[in-house]
Write a protein that holds these residues in place. Sequence first.
Motif, PDB file in Angstrom:
ATOM      1  N   PRO A   6       0.808  -1.228   0.000  1.00 11.49           N
ATOM      2  CA  PRO A   6       0.000   0.000   0.000  1.00 11.49           C
ATOM      3  C   PRO A   6       0.838   1.273   0.000  1.00 11.49           C
ATOM      4  O   PRO A   6       0.459   2.283  -0.593  1.00 11.49           O
ATOM      5  CB  PRO A   6      -0.829  -0.103   1.278  1.00 11.49           C
ATOM      6  CG  PRO A   6      -0.826  -1.540   1.650  1.00 11.49           C
ATOM      7  CD  PRO A   6       0.441  -2.113   1.101  1.00 11.49           C
ATOM      8  N   ALA A   7       1.987   1.251   0.625  1.00  7.28           N
ATOM      9  CA  ALA A   7       2.845   2.434   0.646  1.00  7.28           C
ATOM     10  C   ALA A   7       3.353   2.743  -0.760  1.00  7.28           C
ATOM     11  O   ALA A   7       3.432   3.912  -1.164  1.00  7.28           O
ATOM     12  CB  ALA A   7       4.008   2.225   1.604  1.00  7.28           C
ATOM     13  N   HIS A   8       3.667   1.692  -1.517  1.00  7.18           N
ATOM     14  CA  HIS A   8       4.130   1.903  -2.888  1.00  7.18           C
ATOM     15  C   HIS A   8       2.995   2.413  -3.777  1.00  7.18           C
ATOM     16  O   HIS A   8       3.208   3.277  -4.641  1.00  7.18           O
ATOM     17  CB  HIS A   8       4.701   0.603  -3.461  1.00  7.18           C
ATOM     18  CG  HIS A   8       6.052   0.258  -2.943  1.00  7.18           C
ATOM     19  ND1 HIS A   8       6.299  -0.037  -1.627  1.00  7.18           N
ATOM     20  CD2 HIS A   8       7.258   0.177  -3.565  1.00  7.18           C
ATOM     21  CE1 HIS A   8       7.564  -0.304  -1.450  1.00  7.18           C
ATOM     22  NE2 HIS A   8       8.190  -0.172  -2.616  1.00  7.18           N
ATOM     23  N   LEU A   9       1.785   1.897  -3.558  1.00  4.78           N
ATOM     24  CA  LEU A   9       0.639   2.386  -4.320  1.00  4.78           C
ATOM     25  C   LEU A   9       0.375   3.855  -4.046  1.00  4.78           C
ATOM     26  O   LEU A   9       0.120   4.650  -4.961  1.00  4.78           O
ATOM     27  CB  LEU A   9      -0.609   1.566  -3.981  1.00  4.78           C
ATOM     28  CG  LEU A   9      -0.713   0.182  -4.584  1.00  4.78           C
ATOM     29  CD1 LEU A   9      -1.948  -0.528  -4.065  1.00  4.78           C
ATOM     30  CD2 LEU A   9      -0.767   0.286  -6.093  1.00  4.78           C
ATOM     31  N   LEU A  10       0.465   4.221  -2.758  1.00  3.50           N
ATOM     32  CA  LEU A  10       0.214   5.620  -2.388  1.00  3.50           C
ATOM     33  C   LEU A  10       1.282   6.540  -2.973  1.00  3.50           C
ATOM     34  O   LEU A  10       0.968   7.592  -3.526  1.00  3.50           O
ATOM     35  CB  LEU A  10       0.169   5.757  -0.862  1.00  3.50           C
ATOM     36  CG  LEU A  10      -0.035   7.161  -0.337  1.00  3.50           C
ATOM     37  CD1 LEU A  10      -1.387   7.706  -0.780  1.00  3.50           C
ATOM     38  CD2 LEU A  10       0.070   7.189   1.171  1.00  3.50           C
ATOM     39  N   SER A  11       2.532   6.133  -2.870  1.00  2.29           N
ATOM     40  CA  SER A  11       3.592   6.999  -3.398  1.00  2.29           C
ATOM     41  C   SER A  11       3.496   7.115  -4.920  1.00  2.29           C
ATOM     42  O   SER A  11       3.737   8.180  -5.493  1.00  2.29           O
ATOM     43  CB  SER A  11       4.964   6.493  -2.970  1.00  2.29           C
ATOM     44  OG  SER A  11       5.240   5.256  -3.583  1.00  2.29           O
ATOM     45  N   ALA A  12       3.124   6.035  -5.591  1.00  2.00           N
ATOM     46  CA  ALA A  12       2.974   6.097  -7.044  1.00  2.00           C
ATOM     47  C   ALA A  12       1.811   6.999  -7.427  1.00  2.00           C
ATOM     48  O   ALA A  12       1.897   7.782  -8.382  1.00  2.00           O
ATOM     49  CB  ALA A  12       2.768   4.695  -7.605  1.00  2.00           C
ATOM     50  N   ALA A  13       0.708   6.935  -6.668  1.00  3.25           N
ATOM     51  CA  ALA A  13      -0.442   7.791  -6.964  1.00  3.25           C
ATOM     52  C   ALA A  13      -0.101   9.255  -6.724  1.00  3.25           C
ATOM     53  O   ALA A  13      -0.487  10.138  -7.505  1.00  3.25           O
ATOM     54  CB  ALA A  13      -1.630   7.371  -6.103  1.00  3.25           C
ATOM     55  N   LEU A  14       0.624   9.525  -5.647  1.00  6.86           N
ATOM     56  CA  LEU A  14       1.007  10.922  -5.367  1.00  6.86           C
ATOM     57  C   LEU A  14       1.969  11.455  -6.418  1.00  6.86           C
ATOM     58  O   LEU A  14       1.890  12.611  -6.814  1.00  6.86           O
ATOM     59  CB  LEU A  14       1.619  11.022  -3.968  1.00  6.86           C
ATOM     60  CG  LEU A  14       0.640  10.839  -2.819  1.00  6.86           C
ATOM     61  CD1 LEU A  14       1.380  10.826  -1.493  1.00  6.86           C
ATOM     62  CD2 LEU A  14      -0.407  11.928  -2.826  1.00  6.86           C
ATOM     63  N   ARG A  15       2.894  10.605  -6.876  1.00  8.63           N
ATOM     64  CA  ARG A  15       3.819  11.049  -7.931  1.00  8.63           C
ATOM     65  C   ARG A  15       3.067  11.334  -9.225  1.00  8.63           C
ATOM     66  O   ARG A  15       3.331  12.320  -9.914  1.00  8.63           O
ATOM     67  CB  ARG A  15       4.878   9.977  -8.170  1.00  8.63           C
ATOM     68  CG  ARG A  15       6.089  10.096  -7.281  1.00  8.63           C
ATOM     69  CD  ARG A  15       7.263   9.284  -7.814  1.00  8.63           C
ATOM     70  NE  ARG A  15       6.942   7.871  -7.979  1.00  8.63           N
ATOM     71  CZ  ARG A  15       7.045   6.943  -7.029  1.00  8.63           C
ATOM     72  NH1 ARG A  15       7.476   7.285  -5.841  1.00  8.63           N
ATOM     73  NH2 ARG A  15       6.740   5.684  -7.275  1.00  8.63           N
ATOM     74  N   ALA A  16       2.084  10.497  -9.549  1.00  9.77           N
ATOM     75  CA  ALA A  16       1.313  10.708 -10.771  1.00  9.77           C
ATOM     76  C   ALA A  16       0.473  11.979 -10.666  1.00  9.77           C
ATOM     77  O   ALA A  16       0.329  12.725 -11.633  1.00  9.77           O
ATOM     78  CB  ALA A  16       0.418   9.499 -11.020  1.00  9.77           C
TER      79      ALA A  16
END
Length: 68
Positions: A6-16
Amino acid sequence: MTRPDPAHLLSAALRAQAGGSPGPAAPPAPPAPPRKRLPVVGVLLFALVLGLLAGGIVGALTLLHPVW
């Protein structure tokens, strides 16, 4: 198959989201209309002429007024 972290999903969404979406650019704002200036010089000139006229009339009445 493993579940994504979930941390990777959140960071990827924030970067996008921070990168923005590539889309059409917003149209430029129309230029502001030119501002009209206040007639300062005309008003001051009118006040000066009116003051001189009133002062002349009062001065003439004062000089020509008979002493009681």
